[in-house]
Write an enzyme that holds these catalytic residues in place. Structure first.
Site, PDB file in Angstrom:
ATOM      1  CB  THR A  25      -0.476  -0.391   1.139  1.00  0.00           C
ATOM      2  OG1 THR A  25      -1.495  -1.118   1.501  1.00  0.00           O
ATOM      3  CG2 THR A  25      -1.599   1.019   1.665  1.00  0.00           C
ATOM      4  CG  HIS A 175      -5.339  -7.567  -1.801  1.00  0.00           C
ATOM      5  ND1 HIS A 175      -4.889  -9.196  -0.608  1.00  0.00           N
ATOM      6  CD2 HIS A 175      -4.941  -7.225  -0.789  1.00  0.00           C
ATOM      7  CE1 HIS A 175      -3.884  -8.550   0.457  1.00  0.00           C
ATOM      8  NE2 HIS A 175      -4.281  -7.575   0.314  1.00  0.00           N
ATOM      9  CG  ASN A 178      -2.219  -9.131   3.983  1.00  0.00           C
ATOM     10  OD1 ASN A 178      -1.772 -10.128   3.712  1.00  0.00           O
ATOM     11  ND2 ASN A 178      -1.920  -8.438   3.574  1.00  0.00           N
ATOM     12  CE1 TYR A 180      -7.374  -3.918   3.781  1.00  0.00           C
ATOM     13  CE2 TYR A 180      -5.760  -5.485   3.264  1.00  0.00           C
ATOM     14  CZ  TYR A 180      -6.014  -4.250   4.161  1.00  0.00           C
ATOM     15  OH  TYR A 180      -5.168  -3.640   4.891  1.00  0.00           O
ATOM     16  CG  ASN A 235      -7.236  -4.740   8.535  1.00  0.00           C
ATOM     17  OD1 ASN A 235      -7.602  -4.662   8.782  1.00  0.00           O
ATOM     18  ND2 ASN A 235      -6.831  -5.519   6.746  1.00  0.00           N
TER      19      ASN A 235
END
Length: 356
Positions: A25, A175, A178, A180, A235
């Site tokens: 990112t 993706h 992580n 998301y 997360n």
């Protein structure tokens, strides 16, 4: 003996070596409508000697944005702006895939227009905070996607993939890691659905499979990879059955003929070997090395066949010419994440060349 500096055929795309720049990112899409600028083009072109660059996460829709100043691929101006980036990478002989990242419940309404709120498989708030233009804010309870909205989200991924190819990217990475949206569907705390999109193993892997199927139909499976991170609690993700979920997911993805599987390892090398053995195509490993950076010692994972390609994150921030440094045995600059991500918004760091 195979080594990291051998050329590689990635489903018909020729790579100069087997070293991958992992997606990281940047939060520097300061162009109109969250589009990249010339600074982004410079940053990626500096690193074009990687065999493969995977871009920072790019939101496939407006509601997919979870952080400040992250780029999209859902408007014409974004497609045009990304073309400058891909042209710059190709001018240096590089190959670049766009990572499509829908942040799901990780985000904040202040980052979104038109009274939108983050969305997720279930209305379960993740613990923690997210950076906004007004400072750190608590994560909110997301809107639970309806079945119609799930179908629309899958269509958004396919549309963004077509936009990526129009923007000159060589391919796309989903993706699925992580914490998301794709990972949220896989997890057993973020996904509490009891319909066909949750509950059972088949239900929880369905979203990932259908996103991959839709994108493969849109741009070709040979231009598509997926990134997964079993056992990754980032997360606020909980996964209690990775030994069941991920082999089931890989078995459903394998017949699609994707370009690669990109695995973020969380310390379970046995699961890595199991998924590697299941996967019929190219395997990319981002190995578990914390608290240190992935370094030259991990090149042996290519030599011993643990992986086909090896992805590096932190060292690529500080060492744009990382493949040459790995080949020469160093020296290596140490990443300064405060400068690279948090403070000056210069867009890239001009570190000295290998010969300096």
């Amino acid at each position: 003996m195979t080594n990291a500096f051998d050329a590689y055929d990635l489903a018909g795309t020729k790579l100069a070596n087997r070293i991958v720049m992992a997606p990281m990112t940047r939060s520097r899409a300061h162009g109109p409508g969250n589009s990249p600028t010339d600074l982004n083009a410079t940053y990626y072109a500096q690193r074009a000697t990687a065999g493969l660059i995977v871009s920072e996460g790019i939101q496939p829709s407006v509601v997919g944005q979870g952080y400040t100043d992250t780029p999209g691929l859902h408007s014409e101006e974004q497609v045009t702006a990304w073309r400058r980036v891909t042209d710059a990478v190709h001018a240096e002989g590089g190959v670049i895939f766009a990572q499509l990242m829908h942040s799901g419940r990780i985000g904040h309404p202040s980052l979104l227009p038109d009274d939108l709120i983050p969305v997720a498989p279930s209305a379960v708030r993740a613990s923690g905070q997210v950076h906004t233009h007004n400072g750190m804010q608590d994560l909110v309870t997301p809107h639970e996607l309806t079945e119609a909205e799930i179908a629309g989200t899958i269509a958004d991924f396919a549309s963004a993939a077509r936009n990526a190819i129009a923007a000159g990217f060589d391919g796309v990475e989903i993706h699925g890691a992580n914490g998301y949206l794709v990972h949220q569907f896989l997890s057993d705390n973020a996904n509490q659905r009891t319909d066909g999109w949750g509950g059972t193993t088949e239900g929880r892997i369905r979203f990932a499979v259908e996103v991959a199927t839709a994108i493969a139909a849109a741009i070709g499976a040979d231009k598509l990879g997926i990134r997964l991170s079993p056992n990754n609690p980032y997360n606020d993700i909980t996964e209690t059955d990775t030994g069941e979920i991920y082999p089931a997911l890989v078995s459903r993805l394998a017949p699609l003929g994707l370009a690669y599987l990109h695995l973020v390892e969380s310390g379970d090398r046995e699961l890595t070997r199991r998924l590697r053995a299941q996967w019929p195509g190219t395997f990319i490993l981002n190995p578990a090395t914390l608290p240190r950076y992935t370094g030259p010692q991990e090149l042996a994972l290519i030599e011993d066949g643990t992986t086909d390609l090896l992805s590096y994150g932190g060292l690529f921030i500080a060492n744009p010419d990382l493949p040459a440094r790995l080949a020469a045995g160093g020296p290596y600059n140490t990443p300064d994440y405060g400068k690279a991500f948090g403070g000056d918004h210069t867009g890239y760091i001009d570190y000295p060349s290998l010969s300096a």
